[in-house]
Design a protein around this motif. Structure first.
Motif, mmCIF file in Angstrom:
data_model
loop_
_atom_site.group_PDB
_atom_site.id
_atom_site.type_symbol
_atom_site.label_atom_id
_atom_site.label_comp_id
_atom_site.label_asym_id
_atom_site.label_seq_id
_atom_site.Cartn_x
_atom_site.Cartn_y
_atom_site.Cartn_z
ATOM 1 N N GLU A 144 0.810 -1.224 0.000
ATOM 2 C CA GLU A 144 0.000 0.000 0.000
ATOM 3 C C GLU A 144 0.839 1.267 0.000
ATOM 4 O O GLU A 144 0.341 2.346 0.303
ATOM 5 N N LEU A 145 2.119 1.151 -0.329
ATOM 6 C CA LEU A 145 2.982 2.330 -0.317
ATOM 7 C C LEU A 145 2.512 3.380 -1.310
ATOM 8 O O LEU A 145 2.687 4.585 -1.090
ATOM 9 N N ASN A 146 1.887 2.959 -2.407
ATOM 10 C CA ASN A 146 1.414 3.905 -3.416
ATOM 11 C C ASN A 146 0.304 4.808 -2.886
ATOM 12 O O ASN A 146 0.052 5.890 -3.429
ATOM 13 N N LEU A 147 -0.365 4.383 -1.800
ATOM 14 C CA LEU A 147 -1.435 5.202 -1.232
ATOM 15 C C LEU A 147 -0.919 6.538 -0.700
ATOM 16 O O LEU A 147 -1.680 7.500 -0.591
ATOM 17 N N LEU A 148 0.364 6.587 -0.353
ATOM 18 C CA LEU A 148 0.930 7.853 0.122
ATOM 19 C C LEU A 148 0.852 8.938 -0.939
ATOM 20 O O LEU A 148 0.769 10.133 -0.616
ATOM 21 N N PHE A 149 0.870 8.535 -2.218
ATOM 22 C CA PHE A 149 0.902 9.501 -3.313
ATOM 23 C C PHE A 149 -0.426 9.619 -4.040
ATOM 24 O O PHE A 149 -0.592 10.503 -4.886
ATOM 25 N N THR A 150 -1.379 8.746 -3.714
ATOM 26 C CA THR A 150 -2.669 8.772 -4.406
ATOM 27 C C THR A 150 -3.847 9.068 -3.493
ATOM 28 O O THR A 150 -4.991 9.104 -3.964
ATOM 29 N N SER A 151 -3.583 9.286 -2.203
ATOM 30 C CA SER A 151 -4.682 9.472 -1.251
ATOM 31 C C SER A 151 -4.919 10.924 -0.880
ATOM 32 O O SER A 151 -5.716 11.211 0.017
ATOM 33 N N GLY A 152 -4.214 11.843 -1.530
ATOM 34 C CA GLY A 152 -4.455 13.261 -1.287
ATOM 35 C C GLY A 152 -4.217 13.680 0.142
ATOM 36 O O GLY A 152 -3.118 13.532 0.694
ATOM 37 N N PHE A 153 -5.284 14.193 0.783
ATOM 38 C CA PHE A 153 -5.185 14.720 2.141
ATOM 39 C C PHE A 153 -4.743 13.652 3.138
ATOM 40 O O PHE A 153 -3.942 13.916 4.039
ATOM 41 N N TRP A 158 -0.488 11.343 6.786
ATOM 42 C CA TRP A 158 0.418 10.263 7.132
ATOM 43 C C TRP A 158 1.866 10.716 6.992
ATOM 44 O O TRP A 158 2.722 10.393 7.833
ATOM 45 N N GLY A 159 2.160 11.466 5.925
ATOM 46 C CA GLY A 159 3.519 11.949 5.705
ATOM 47 C C GLY A 159 3.976 12.912 6.784
ATOM 48 O O GLY A 159 5.126 12.857 7.237
ATOM 49 N N ILE A 160 3.087 13.807 7.211
ATOM 50 C CA ILE A 160 3.429 14.749 8.281
ATOM 51 C C ILE A 160 3.651 13.997 9.581
ATOM 52 O O ILE A 160 4.596 14.270 10.334
ATOM 53 N N GLU A 161 2.771 13.032 9.849
ATOM 54 C CA GLU A 161 2.862 12.249 11.090
ATOM 55 C C GLU A 161 4.199 11.535 11.212
ATOM 56 O O GLU A 161 4.824 11.539 12.277
ATOM 57 N N LEU A 162 4.662 10.943 10.114
ATOM 58 C CA LEU A 162 5.908 10.187 10.181
ATOM 59 C C LEU A 162 7.122 11.056 9.864
ATOM 60 O O LEU A 162 8.160 10.951 10.523
ATOM 61 N N GLY A 163 6.984 11.935 8.857
ATOM 62 C CA GLY A 163 8.140 12.722 8.424
ATOM 63 C C GLY A 163 8.530 13.816 9.408
ATOM 64 O O GLY A 163 9.685 13.903 9.838
ATOM 65 N N CYS A 164 7.543 14.639 9.788
ATOM 66 C CA CYS A 164 7.841 15.788 10.649
ATOM 67 C C CYS A 164 7.960 15.420 12.119
ATOM 68 O O CYS A 164 8.659 16.099 12.875
ATOM 69 N N CYS A 165 7.254 14.359 12.542
ATOM 70 C CA CYS A 165 7.179 14.047 13.970
ATOM 71 C C CYS A 165 7.937 12.786 14.371
ATOM 72 O O CYS A 165 7.931 12.424 15.550
#
Length: 256
Positions: A144-153, A158-165
């Motif tokens: 489901e890694l592609n969902l990071l780029f196809t799920s919009g908001f 998810w990206g902010i949760e893992l990347g920034c925090c």
């Protein structure tokens, strides 16, 4: 068979454990010494029970959301939710411990022991590394890694949760020159805590996918304000306790 029933009992019993753990600071005001000695003898089994209870209720919080595979977005729904909730709670606990220690030292006007903050945050960073690998590994395993780029908001959350925090504070703590700075020693645990808080909100509120035609729920302003008021009251009680108990603990030394 209800996860919520187990959580309720664990929280009730864990609160009792916490009361016993802090009771020596309150029992010392009694004219008798045997209550303090009794609690001292009980501390080892009480600690074991406390760790067991926290393991149960933190993981079971994730079990709650296993009942809604069609409601929780695929970026957050996974059979590994109990494990992810438990690991992230350890990261949050170590981070909050570091912040509480720094604030307590400041309130008592004492010098911080650098090894305490360093040890707690190093532990939090190691757990955060494990948590990040588990989150990414689960997406790869589920395809489901592609969902990071196809799920919009949802992908952005998810990206902010893992990347920034998670990843950002990990990078900050991995640089020895930055690790010594006070602002980094504050921002790293604050970001870890923000990530866990955001994860809980995402699983509970923002990551919920409602059927078409169902009205979206948004917390009322009074709900946010009442929550902020409860947290402010807890912080006030903690500050008063730190000041009063620390003052009374210094009295015998000053008298001598």
């Amino acid at each position: 068979h209800s996860p919520l029933f187990e959580i309720s009992w664990c929280v009730l019993l864990y609160t009792t454990v916490l009361v016993i753990e802090v009771s020596p600071d309150l029992l010392k005001f009694l004219p008798w010494r045997w209550p303090v000695r009794l609690v001292g003898w009980l501390m080892m089994p009480v600690t074991i029970i406390g760790v067991t209870l926290s393991t149960l209720h933190q993981s079971t919080l994730g079990t709650l959301y296993l009942n809604m595979p069609y409601r929780l977005h695929a970026l957050w729904y996974t059979p590994a939710l109990p494990l992810l909730f438990y690991v992230s709670s350890i990261m949050a606990g170590l981070s909050l411990g570091a912040l509480a220690y720094r604030f307590a030292m400041r309130v008592q006007e004492k010098e911080e022991a650098p090894q305490v903050v360093h040890g707690l945050l190093t532990g939090a960073a190691l757990v955060a590394l494990l948590y990040g690998l588990l989150k990414l590994g689960e997406l790869l395993w589920a395809g489901e890694l592609n969902l990071l780029f196809t799920s919009g908001f949802m992908g952005a959350l998810w990206g902010i949760e893992l990347g920034c925090c998670v990843l950002l504070p990990l990078l900050l703590w991995s640089v020895p020159a930055l690790r010594q700075r006070k602002v980094v020693q504050f921002s790293v645990p604050a970001l870890f805590l923000a990530g866990v808080l955001m994860n809980r909100f995402d699983a509970t509120l923002f990551g919920q996918v409602l059927p078409e035609g169902v009205e979206t729920y948004s917390p009322h302003l009074l709900e946010w304000l009442s929550t902020a008021g409860i947290l402010a009251g807890v912080v006030l009680v903690w500050l008063v306790a730190v000041r009063l108990l620390a003052r009374d603990a210094r009295r015998p030394v000053e008298h001598q």
